[in-house]
Write an enzyme that holds these catalytic residues in place. Structure first.
Site, PDB file in Angstrom:
ATOM      1  N   GLY A 107      20.066  33.311 -35.151  1.00 26.45           N
ATOM      2  CA  GLY A 107      20.023  34.648 -35.725  1.00 26.45           C
ATOM      3  C   GLY A 107      19.660  35.668 -34.673  1.00 26.45           C
ATOM      4  O   GLY A 107      19.711  35.405 -33.473  1.00 26.45           O
ATOM      5  N   CYS A 108      19.284  36.847 -35.131  1.00 28.51           N
ATOM      6  CA  CYS A 108      18.996  37.969 -34.259  1.00 28.51           C
ATOM      7  C   CYS A 108      17.586  37.829 -33.710  1.00 28.51           C
ATOM      8  O   CYS A 108      16.665  38.448 -34.202  1.00 28.51           O
ATOM      9  CB  CYS A 108      19.136  39.254 -35.068  1.00 28.51           C
ATOM     10  SG  CYS A 108      19.162  40.726 -34.083  1.00 28.51           S
ATOM     11  N   VAL A 109      17.400  36.949 -32.725  1.00 33.40           N
ATOM     12  CA  VAL A 109      16.062  36.655 -32.231  1.00 33.40           C
ATOM     13  C   VAL A 109      15.783  37.382 -30.937  1.00 33.40           C
ATOM     14  O   VAL A 109      14.920  37.145 -30.234  1.00 33.40           O
ATOM     15  CB  VAL A 109      15.847  35.145 -32.033  1.00 33.40           C
ATOM     16  CG1 VAL A 109      15.908  34.429 -33.354  1.00 33.40           C
ATOM     17  CG2 VAL A 109      16.886  34.574 -31.097  1.00 33.40           C
ATOM     18  N   ARG A 142       9.940  45.577 -34.662  1.00 36.01           N
ATOM     19  CA  ARG A 142      10.637  45.878 -33.408  1.00 36.01           C
ATOM     20  C   ARG A 142      10.007  47.118 -32.771  1.00 36.01           C
ATOM     21  O   ARG A 142       9.245  47.839 -33.406  1.00 36.01           O
ATOM     22  CB  ARG A 142      12.116  46.107 -33.691  1.00 36.01           C
ATOM     23  CG  ARG A 142      12.816  44.915 -34.346  1.00 36.01           C
ATOM     24  CD  ARG A 142      12.864  43.732 -33.392  1.00 36.01           C
ATOM     25  NE  ARG A 142      13.560  42.592 -33.977  1.00 36.01           N
ATOM     26  CZ  ARG A 142      14.873  42.396 -33.916  1.00 36.01           C
ATOM     27  NH1 ARG A 142      15.640  43.287 -33.341  1.00 36.01           N
ATOM     28  NH2 ARG A 142      15.417  41.318 -34.446  1.00 36.01           N
TER      29      ARG A 142
END
Lengths: 437, 105
Positions: free
Chosen positions: B103-105, A172
């Site tokens: 999901g956390c995409v 990220r």
């Protein structure tokens, strides 16, 4: 004027704090008036409909966004969070309401020109609403439609030299404190490290290839202004090796009341006259300080570099000159197996030049975790499952006392076969020769 | 839910263009989707990825991790993106008829 009545949200316009509702209403009006004649590419009523949908959620106490959403731009596997509302007929303006993550500059310094350029683009191709910034650090653009994504990406990259941030099972967007730009505590150039690592690992950031998400954050000192120890799988925290620099004259000025402790941070209340013994010496966690005969002394050997004394007397005490960073790993939120803060892996590493020493640690962790990590298993969970010993092995770091807060209390100790004379291969018959059944 | 008609067949899809039911997949689906996923011509390499995803899904009930997809097909991630510009999730899984990644995409 408003498209939907919002009696509940309207209550959030009172009070002293800046109201997001007032801001949204203002922005909605601007979209209708369109004073600059912007060629709006998504519905004019997007903000009205967002307010309407939010009001509906306030009424029924539940979200009205559908599950998930997979959209993006060609070449990347992340960067855009797709979202569709579950009342598209009632609120067509937010039928599509995708979020775009933009990689922010390290330390979040901007020029007005630049922000204005970005706003012009977002006013035209999106809702005009933003989040400055997302928790990970990105500039967040809130709300646009699928056909606009490639258009936005084209203009961002071609006209504004601006890339997307990360999302998905990848690296990220890294973030840092503002470091040396305006902090005398910064032991490392946090912004440069953040920027360098972001550029170095673009492929990891844009194309998910990890078992799960992975975050890097850089704090200039142990104060942790970007919370790397709690919010990043790989936390780089500045520190120093030599003595804290003491300016005895300035210490006297603190004691004499000429300089306010903590740079005046507690001026809002009368805490009495500054008492160096009570507020510094006695609060030192290792009790390695003394103040006798008007002279402050620190026994560096026993100093943990917690920052307390420096924070209280910033004009008298300074971080040392032999600077570098500690690397800690594994922080994560509770899901699945419980929250973790990062654990100390490298007590001190040089943090200069091209940061090769830090990259080496990072890349050996990736090599290992990409191979061994289970689907959707954060690094911190892999560490728990396979053992901290394993990460020491793969990074080639020797176990040392600083790796633990305390030694284990249970005796379930694994040995390697080659460490034990005779190994594991035993014949029960040999044993029986000495021990009858 | 939207329905798509192509070559006399109908496919039920969600907003992101993923098939609602894996069982509805047939080769025409790939033909229909390829353009929106930035693919001009389908090669054997495309088909190899699609077939593996389908086999894995039928056997395991989930999509494989990227690492496994790379290992089994022998294609590095870079090459998978050359084949499927929107990546293994949005591109290849969609064309293979697998459910939408979550999901956390």
């Amino acid at each position: 004027m408003a498209k939907h009545p919002t009696p509940l949200l309207d209550q959030l316009e009172s009070g002293p704090w800046p109201s997001f509702v007032s801001d949204m209403k203002h922005a909605a009006e601007q979209r209708h008036k369109n004073p600059r004649g912007t060629n709006q590419q998504i519905p004019e009523g997007v903000i009205d409909d967002l307010l309407g949908l939010l009001e509906m959620s306030f009424e029924d106490g539940t979200t009205h966004w559908k599950h998930g959403g997979i959209v993006g731009v060609f070449g990347y596997g992340g960067g855009v969070i797709g979202r569709y509302c579950d009342q598209p007929d009632k609120f067509p303006g937010v039928a599509h309401f995708h979020t775009v993550r933009l990689n922010q500059p390290s330390g979040l310094y901007y020029k007005a020109d630049y922000l204005e350029e970005l706003c012009d683009l977002w006013d035209m191709r999106g809702s005009g609403m933003t989040n400055m910034h997302g928790s990970t650090g990105d500039i967040i653009w809130l709300g646009t439609t699928t056909p606009q994504l490639e258009e936005i990406f084209y203009e961002l990259t071609h006209k504004h030299n601006q890339d997307l941030g990360g999302s998905g099972s990848n690296l990220r967007t890294p973030a840092c404190c503002l470091g040396m730009s305006r902090c005398e505590y910064a032991c490392i150039d946090a912004q440069d490290i953040c920027h360098t690592f972001t550029n170095e690992y673009q492929d990891m950031l844009h194309r998910p290839q990890f078992p799960y998400k992975f975050k890097i954050k850089v704090d200039g000192c142990p104060n942790g202004c970007v919370c790397s120890i709690a919010r990043s799988d790989f936390s780089i925290i500045g520190t120093w090796k030599d003595d804290i620099k003491i300016d005895q004259a300035a210490v006297k000025a603190y004691v004499g009341g000429e300089i306010a402790p903590n740079a005046g941070a507690h001026a809002g209340r009368d805490w009495g006259k500054f008492d160096i013994q009570k507020e510094v010496i006695d609060l030192c966690p290792t009790k390695c300080m003394s103040y006798e005969g008007g002279k402050l002394a620190i026994d560096t050997k026993n100093c943990y570099r917690c920052m307390h004394c420096i924070n209280v007397m910033p004009k008298a005490l300074r971080v040392g000159d032999e600077r570098g960073a500690s690397i800690l790993v594994g922080a994560k939120a509770p899901i699945l197996d419980g929250a973790q803060m990062s654990s100390l892996l490298v007590p001190f590493v040089p943090a200069e030049g091209s940061y090769d020493e830090i990259k080496e640690v990072l890349e050996s962790i990736w090599d290992w975790w990409m191979e061994e990590g289970k689907n959707r298993e954060r690094l911190g969970e892999t560490l728990k499952r396979l053992g901290f010993q394993k990460v020491l092995e793969v990074t080639g770091i020797k176990p040392m006392a600083q790796h633990v807060k305390e030694p284990r209390t249970n005796p379930y100790i694994f040995w390697k076969e080659d460490e034990v004379p005779g190994g594991w291969t035993r014949d029960i018959n040999d044993y029986r020769k000495l021990h009858q059944r | 839910m939207a329905t798509v008609e192509f070559k006399g067949k109908t496919f039920e899809v969600d907003e992101d263009g993923f098939l609602q039911r894996f069982e509805d997949w047939n080769p025409d689906w790939v033909e229909y989707v390829k353009e929106s996923e930035g693919i001009k011509e389908l090669s054997d390499e495309h088909n190899k990825v699609i077939e593996f995803l389908q086999d894995y899904y039928k056997k395991n009930g989930i999509a494989p991790m990227v690492r496994i997809l790379s290992k089994v097909t022998g294609y590095k991630l870079k090459h998978i993106y050359e084949l499927f510009p929107s990546g293994p999730g949005k591109g290849a899984c969609k064309m293979a008829g697998l459910p939408k990644p979550t999901g956390c995409v």
